[in-house]
Enzyme design. Structure first.
Site, short mmCIF file in Angstrom:
data_model
loop_
_atom_site.label_atom_id
_atom_site.label_comp_id
_atom_site.label_asym_id
_atom_site.label_seq_id
_atom_site.Cartn_x
_atom_site.Cartn_y
_atom_site.Cartn_z
N ASP A 50 -5.11 -3.44 -18.63
CA ASP A 50 -4.20 -2.31 -18.90
C ASP A 50 -4.49 -1.64 -20.24
O ASP A 50 -3.61 -0.98 -20.81
CB ASP A 50 -2.73 -2.75 -18.83
N HIS B 74 -0.09 1.52 -13.20
CA HIS B 74 0.70 0.40 -13.71
C HIS B 74 2.17 0.82 -13.78
O HIS B 74 2.48 1.90 -14.29
CB HIS B 74 0.19 -0.03 -15.10
N ASN C 211 1.33 3.08 -2.60
CA ASN C 211 0.56 4.03 -3.42
C ASN C 211 -0.62 4.58 -2.64
O ASN C 211 -0.97 5.76 -2.78
CB ASN C 211 0.11 3.38 -4.72
N ASN D 164 -6.35 2.94 -12.62
CA ASN D 164 -5.32 1.97 -12.22
C ASN D 164 -3.94 2.61 -12.38
O ASN D 164 -3.74 3.45 -13.26
CB ASN D 164 -5.39 0.72 -13.12
N LYS E 220 -5.99 -8.54 -8.27
CA LYS E 220 -7.00 -9.45 -8.83
C LYS E 220 -7.62 -8.82 -10.09
O LYS E 220 -7.80 -7.61 -10.14
CB LYS E 220 -8.11 -9.72 -7.81
N GLY F 156 0.77 -1.23 0.00
CA GLY F 156 0.00 0.00 0.00
C GLY F 156 0.81 1.28 0.00
O GLY F 156 0.36 2.30 0.53
C1 GAR Z 1 2.96 -0.91 -7.55
O1 GAR Z 1 4.22 -0.85 -8.16
C2 GAR Z 1 1.86 -0.88 -8.60
O2 GAR Z 1 2.15 -0.03 -9.67
C3 GAR Z 1 1.84 -2.31 -9.04
O3 GAR Z 1 2.01 -3.05 -7.85
C4 GAR Z 1 2.75 -2.27 -6.89
C5 GAR Z 1 1.94 -2.17 -5.61
O4 GAR Z 1 2.66 -1.56 -4.58
N1 GAR Z 1 0.63 -2.63 -9.74
C6 GAR Z 1 0.56 -3.50 -10.75
O5 GAR Z 1 1.50 -4.13 -11.15
C7 GAR Z 1 -0.82 -3.63 -11.38
N2 GAR Z 1 -0.75 -4.34 -12.62
P1 GAR Z 1 1.96 -0.86 -3.34
O6 GAR Z 1 1.04 -1.90 -2.70
O7 GAR Z 1 3.11 -0.54 -2.43
O8 GAR Z 1 1.23 0.36 -3.81
#
Ligand code: GAR
Length: 202
Positions: free
Chosen positions: A153, A112, A16, A110, A94, A14
């Site tokens: 995506d 990415h 982000n 989202n 998911k 988490g």
């Molecule tokens: C982040 O790097 C996000 O961009 C990626 O997972 C990580 C989650 O980190 N998302 C994807 O790859 C989605 N396809 P976080 O839980 O520390 O935010």
């Protein structure tokens, strides 16, 4: 005018989500309000971040759901109960089917961790994205925010930011740089941008 009510969907650490919380505190997010965090993982540290900041949490454990439709319906029920206007996928691991995404056109964002259309789509998530970028040998990567539709995506791009790849990078080092230099910046800005549009249309 009423602020846009935001739900953040998470699965893991988490960081982000934390960037969104910090941006709200600083006033970078001002048109919207973080009101709910939903996790498919009961042990996600993101849930602690939400609780520490007084944001309601809800867990939908897919293993306890009878089907994908049941999983999605439980999320929808929670979103409706909380009168959510905008959904943010912040490390939500998911897949959501067209049954879910078609309900919320241009209302799901989202983040990415690559420059779409590179290193994206099914199977590209988390550290894997950075492994693939290093394997290919690209010299620039980055992050993308986009609206979510039925194509993984594949929805309309909101913002992108490029990040340099340096000699000696490992997937972990690169992931950290992409987060610091791109994700944690463009996600809050994108959320504010879309929140403002929704707020003005309410
Ligand atoms: C982040 O790097 C996000 O961009 C990626 O997972 C990580 C989650 O980190 N998302 C994807 O790859 C989605 N396809 P976080 O839980 O520390 O935010």
């Amino acid at each position: 005018m009423l602020k846009t009510r935001i739900a953040v969907l998470v699965s893991g650490g988490g960081t982000n989500l934390q960037a969104l919380i910090d941006a709200q505190k600083k006033g970078i997010i001002n048109s919207g309000e973080l009101v709910l965090v939903i996790s498919d993982n009961p042990n996600a540290y993101a849930l602690e971040r939400a609780k520490n900041n007084g944001i309601d949490t809800f867990v939908v454990n897919k293993k306890e759901c009878s089907s994908q439709a049941d999983f999605e319906q439980r999320i929808i029920d929670s979103l409706e109960e909380n009168r959510i206007d905008l959904i943010v996928l912040a490390g939500f691991m998911k897949i959501l089917t067209a049954n879910f995404t078609s309900r919320y056109p241009e209302r799901i964002i989202n983040i990415h961790p690559s420059l779409i259309p590179s290193f994206c789509g099914e199977g590209f998530y988390g550290l894997k994205v950075h492994e693939k970028a290093l394997e290919y040998g690209v010299k620039v990567t980055g992050a993308t925010t986009h609206f979510v539709n039925e194509i993984p995506d594949g929805g309309k791009i909101i913002m992108q930011k490029a990040v340099e790849i340096l000699d000696g990078d490992t997937p972990e080092i690169l992931q950290k740089r992409v987060m610091e230099q791109a994700e944690w910046i463009i996600l809050p800005l994108s959320v504010e941008k879309v929140s403002k549009i929704i707020k003005e249309s309410k």
